[in-house]
Design a protein around this motif. Structure first.
Motif, mmCIF file in Angstrom:
data_model
loop_
_atom_site.group_PDB
_atom_site.id
_atom_site.type_symbol
_atom_site.label_atom_id
_atom_site.label_comp_id
_atom_site.label_asym_id
_atom_site.label_seq_id
_atom_site.Cartn_x
_atom_site.Cartn_y
_atom_site.Cartn_z
ATOM 1 N N VAL A 65 50.131 45.836 51.132
ATOM 2 C CA VAL A 65 49.702 46.618 51.233
ATOM 3 C C VAL A 65 48.179 46.442 50.547
ATOM 4 N N THR A 66 47.012 46.926 51.040
ATOM 5 C CA THR A 66 45.646 46.511 50.583
ATOM 6 C C THR A 66 45.595 47.061 49.141
ATOM 7 N N ILE A 67 45.247 46.356 48.212
ATOM 8 C CA ILE A 67 45.155 46.360 46.649
ATOM 9 C C ILE A 67 43.895 46.000 45.999
ATOM 10 N N GLY A 84 42.061 48.536 36.888
ATOM 11 C CA GLY A 84 41.684 48.580 35.279
ATOM 12 C C GLY A 84 42.134 46.392 34.933
ATOM 13 N N ARG A 85 43.197 46.164 36.066
ATOM 14 C CA ARG A 85 43.783 44.697 36.023
ATOM 15 C C ARG A 85 43.542 43.926 36.436
ATOM 16 N N LEU A 86 42.935 44.360 37.574
ATOM 17 C CA LEU A 86 42.697 43.025 38.801
ATOM 18 C C LEU A 86 41.425 43.208 38.881
ATOM 19 N N HIS A 99 42.713 37.481 39.862
ATOM 20 C CA HIS A 99 42.767 37.426 38.394
ATOM 21 C C HIS A 99 43.724 39.146 37.780
ATOM 22 N N LEU A 100 45.204 38.367 37.451
ATOM 23 C CA LEU A 100 45.519 39.822 36.831
ATOM 24 C C LEU A 100 45.606 40.051 35.137
#
Length: 332
Positions: A65-67, A84-86, A99-100
């Motif tokens: 799945v593309t994130i 907001g996390r990526l 970066h996560l």
């Protein structure tokens, strides 16, 4: 010559086989639960090749799945779970690392870094790398205590300084500061932050300190005890000021006293004040020198006064001896 031709042929074959940017990424990366992680993915830019598309995909079930998607219109986070996390790097050309933030346990999966370039002849080339992300819970480590000052743990009074408690582990990590007490009493809690701030430090702050760190998993950990010492650097200066004030009183209250004896009394007062704090006054040789100078001044003044007295007596005796002679001369 044959070796040179062989190297040229090998370089030509390399260009034919790998005439496009090559992605580089590790096979796996381990992150800390509730912490941050960086998943590297880089390539060396080649002349004539233009990056047109960057994708990050995550394996969900049997299908990826593309994130994340980066195209000519900008960056796009495709899944609400990662908003907001990526963040994907764009500051360095050829670096598209992911970066996560605030990792969850279900973030562990296979992540795919995919980059598309446009070639010099107008075609497109796509390359990808798969990285296995592992997420683990980490117990808090034994905390360490440091200070940002060049003085270390011994500082002068009046300085603004802080003690810092640092530990590793799955965040959030809570910290508590304690100060040891005398007579086997229980330590006193002094702060509940990672930084213990003194603004400014005073002599009463001197003592033995330690901190305790507690993470999401595992037991709490205690640091080593550190000795924090605040030196009273201002006290000698205050003592000198009080002595100087005391020295002025004889001159202000006794205007009729002889100046030389008044000066001697003034020095006597200063010496008396200095003796009250011998451990923080002048050195021994300086005290001896001052006493010697005082004695010399006293003897000198006494000698001068004695000479004046003898001079006056001699002058009087001369007049007494001269008086009969003057009377005889008047009779004649």
């Amino acid at each position: 010559m044959g070796l040179l031709l062989g190297l040229l042929l090998l370089g030509h074959l390399t260009v034919v086989a790998y005439g496009h940017p090559i992605l580089e990424a590790p096979e796996s990366v381990t992150g800390t639960w509730k912490g941050d992680v960086n998943i590297p993915c880089t390539y060396s830019p080649l002349q004539g090749y233009t990056q047109v598309l960057v994708k990050w995909l995550v394996q969900r079930g049997s299908d990826p799945v593309t994130i994340f998607l980066r195209d000519s219109s900008g960056d796009h986070t495709q899944q609400a779970k990662y908003r907001g996390r990526l963040h994907v790097n764009h500051e360095v050309q050829g670096d598209v690392s992911l970066h996560l933030n605030t990792l969850e346990m279900d973030d562990k999966s296979h992540y795919t870094c995919e980059v598309t370039w446009q070639t010099p002849n107008g075609n497109q080339v796509v390359r990808d790398k798969i990285i296995d992300l592992r997420v683990q819970k980490v117990s808090v480590s034994k905390p360490t205590v440091t200070t940002g000052s060049s003085y270390g743990f011994t500082v002068p009074q009046g300085m603004r300084i802080s003690l810092q408690c640092q530990a590793r582990g799955s965040p959030p990590i809570s910290y508590v500061w304690y100060k040891e007490q005398t007579n086997n009493k229980e330590p006193t809690k002094v702060a509940t932050l990672s930084t213990l701030l003194f603004k400014p430090a005073v002599v009463a702050d001197s003592g033995y300190y330690f901190c305790i760190a507690k993470g999401r998993v595992g037991s709490e950990q205690r640091s080593n005890i550190v000795k924090f010492l605040v030196k009273d650097s201002a006290k000698p200066l205050e003592t000198k000021t009080e002595a100087s004030t005391t020295m002025q009183s004889p001159l202000e209250t006794t205007s009729t006293v002889n100046s030389s004896w008044g000066w001697t009394a003034e020095v006597d007062v200063y010496l008396k004040e200095t003796r009250t704090v011998p451990e923080k006054g002048l050195p021994i040789f300086a005290n001896i020198l001052i006493v010697s100078l005082c004695c010399m001044v006293v003897f000198t003044m006494a000698y001068i006064m004695l000479c004046r007295k003898k001079s006056q007596q001699g002058h009087l005796r001369f007049h007494q001896e001269l008086l009969p002679f003057e009377m005889i001369m008047e009779v004649k």
